[in-house]
Design an enzyme around this catalytic site. Structure first.
Site, mmCIF file in Angstrom:
data_model
loop_
_atom_site.group_PDB
_atom_site.id
_atom_site.type_symbol
_atom_site.label_atom_id
_atom_site.label_comp_id
_atom_site.label_asym_id
_atom_site.label_seq_id
_atom_site.Cartn_x
_atom_site.Cartn_y
_atom_site.Cartn_z
ATOM 1 N N GLY A 272 0.872 -0.963 -0.083
ATOM 2 C CA GLY A 272 0.081 0.127 0.131
ATOM 3 C C GLY A 272 1.138 1.227 -0.117
ATOM 4 O O GLY A 272 1.983 1.143 -0.299
ATOM 5 N N ARG B 293 0.453 -4.342 12.493
ATOM 6 C CA ARG B 293 -0.319 -4.548 13.810
ATOM 7 C C ARG B 293 0.244 -5.985 14.283
ATOM 8 O O ARG B 293 0.333 -6.940 13.399
ATOM 9 C CB ARG B 293 -1.843 -4.732 13.376
ATOM 10 C CG ARG B 293 -2.487 -3.124 13.054
ATOM 11 C CD ARG B 293 -2.519 -2.412 14.418
ATOM 12 N NE ARG B 293 -3.056 -1.151 14.236
ATOM 13 C CZ ARG B 293 -2.466 -0.191 14.000
ATOM 14 N NH1 ARG B 293 -1.035 -0.119 14.043
ATOM 15 N NH2 ARG B 293 -3.133 1.150 13.686
ATOM 16 N N GLU C 52 -0.342 -4.764 23.535
ATOM 17 C CA GLU C 52 0.376 -3.549 23.540
ATOM 18 C C GLU C 52 0.008 -2.667 25.067
ATOM 19 O O GLU C 52 -1.113 -2.698 25.087
ATOM 20 C CB GLU C 52 0.557 -2.681 22.585
ATOM 21 C CG GLU C 52 1.376 -3.362 21.305
ATOM 22 C CD GLU C 52 1.094 -2.497 20.142
ATOM 23 O OE1 GLU C 52 0.761 -1.598 20.204
ATOM 24 O OE2 GLU C 52 1.631 -3.043 19.038
ATOM 25 N N HIS D 248 6.089 0.431 19.459
ATOM 26 C CA HIS D 248 5.243 0.759 18.592
ATOM 27 C C HIS D 248 5.373 2.431 18.527
ATOM 28 O O HIS D 248 4.640 3.257 18.636
ATOM 29 C CB HIS D 248 3.727 0.680 18.948
ATOM 30 C CG HIS D 248 2.930 0.795 18.008
ATOM 31 N ND1 HIS D 248 1.460 0.138 18.035
ATOM 32 C CD2 HIS D 248 2.647 1.639 16.964
ATOM 33 C CE1 HIS D 248 0.692 0.833 17.068
ATOM 34 N NE2 HIS D 248 1.536 1.610 16.222
HETATM 35 C C1 8YV Z 1 -0.203 5.282 16.118
HETATM 36 C C2 8YV Z 1 -0.349 3.942 14.311
HETATM 37 O O1 8YV Z 1 0.608 4.809 17.195
HETATM 38 O O2 8YV Z 1 -1.096 5.256 12.653
HETATM 39 C C3 8YV Z 1 -1.273 3.992 13.001
HETATM 40 O O3 8YV Z 1 -2.037 3.666 12.663
HETATM 41 O O4 8YV Z 1 -0.417 2.915 14.524
HETATM 42 C C4 8YV Z 1 0.395 4.851 14.846
HETATM 43 O O5 8YV Z 1 0.532 5.798 14.110
HETATM 44 C C5 8YV Z 1 -1.638 5.062 16.814
HETATM 45 O O6 8YV Z 1 -2.321 5.813 15.994
HETATM 46 C C6 8YV Z 1 -1.431 5.615 18.218
HETATM 47 O O7 8YV Z 1 -1.332 6.794 18.325
#
Ligand code: 8YV
Length: 313
Positions: free
Chosen positions: A152, A231, A260, A278
């Site tokens: 993507g 994820r 997490e 993360h």
């Molecule tokens: C953030 C993420 O850690 O954009 C995402 O999907 O996993 C990350 O940028 C998440 O939104 C938690 O703040």
């Protein structure tokens, strides 16, 4: 003034800007969240959240006048978009602005794992260089094949960086993208067999849950390595631990985990792993841009304009 429910803390600039747009209710600070929702739930028009907290259907039910869920993150696996739309609310996320940061950390994790940078650092600091001699020889990315699971927006940025590092890039996804110069594998297992690295950057959905299972890890092989910046749920973590323990997989670099902020305890003490909390998009520049997009989507909603980055399913 609109009533805005903020689920968790956000980038400070983003919180300041949102506070100018309406009356903000900070759910995470409430001593009694249920009582707070009873009181203010019916007047909430906007939810500001992030990929971690999301906005689940049980919360939506408490917010009958909800019109917008503006999320700070590209992944919306914790937001049931069809349920939100059925409820009368649109959903926005923060795509694109984090592509570079995500691609950068992916390359960094790969180099760190191949060249054993954290271990080499510990070795030098411990005085082992003088005591034990040169650090063992390591692997390199040059000439190796990276199989990207999910080509993507972020996957493409990763590929763009791996090619100049003299890697072969191949990919697997639901469909072939004919305009891309990389070889497509319709089968994930076949790609894992052909690749030295499996780079996971596919969204977390019900279809991708545990997509990378024991069989895929075995196909990657004892010299192969897994990188997950997507994820935690996309990888069967228990199978990963087993594969690393038994040596059927060579190594893993992980920025995301099933639970997490508590990765599988066995991962914490395992060699041939790089663990990262993360933080793929967590640079000052990118988080500022993500926060701005959250704010701009709220502004667009308040003006009655189309959202800048609406999630459409
Ligand atoms: C953030 C993420 O850690 O954009 C995402 O999907 O996993 C990350 O940028 C998440 O939104 C938690 O703040």
């Amino acid at each position: 003034m609109s009533d805005i429910l903020m689920i968790g803390p956000m980038h400070p600039v983003c919180m300041e800007e949102i506070a100018k747009l309406g009356t903000v209710h900070r759910l995470w600070e409430a001593k009694d969240k249920e009582a707070m929702l009873d009181e203010i739930g019916p007047k909430i028009e906007i939810v500001a959240t992030d990929g971690h907290h999301g906005c689940r259907p049980d919360l939506m039910k408490r917010l009958p006048n909800l019109k917008l869920i503006s999320s700070y993150g590209v992944g919306y696996d914790n937001i049931d978009v069809p349920a939100a739309n059925a409820h009368g609310a649109r959903v926005s996320n923060t795509p694109d602005v984090l592509n570079d940061a995500m691609a950068e950390i992916t390359v960094g994790l790969m180099v760190a794992l191949a060249r054993r940078i954290p271990e080499a650092d510990a070795y030098t600091r411990a005085g082992d260089w003088a005591g034990k001699g040169n650090f063992p020889l390591t692997a390199e990315l040059t000439g190796a094949t990276a199989g990207i699971l999910g080509l993507g927006r972020i996957g493409k940025e990763i590929a763009r960086r791996l090619v100049p590092m003299k890697m072969q890039v191949v990919y697997h996804g639901r469909r072939e993208q004919k305009d891309q110069p990389y070889r497509y594998f319709p089968s994930l297992i076949e790609m894992a067999k052909a690749a030295d690295w499996l780079v996971v950057i596919t969204p977390g959905t019900s279809e991708t849950t545990k997509l990378v299972d024991a069989e895929v890890l075995k196909a990657l092989g004892p010299e192969g390595a897994l990188v997950n910046v997507a994820r935690g749920a996309v990888v069967d973590e228990a199978a990963l631990v087993e594969a690393l323990k038994s040596g059927t997989l060579g190594g893993a670099a992980l920025d995301v985990f099933e639970e997490e902020p508590r990765p599988h305890p066995e991962l914490l003490t395992m060699p041939r792993t790089i663990l990262s909390p993360h933080q793929g998009s967590a640079t000052r520049r990118t988080r500022q841009a993500m926060g701005q997009l959250v704010v701009d989507n709220i502004k667009a909603h308040l003006k009655g304009a189309p959202l800048l980055t609406e999630v459409k399913e």
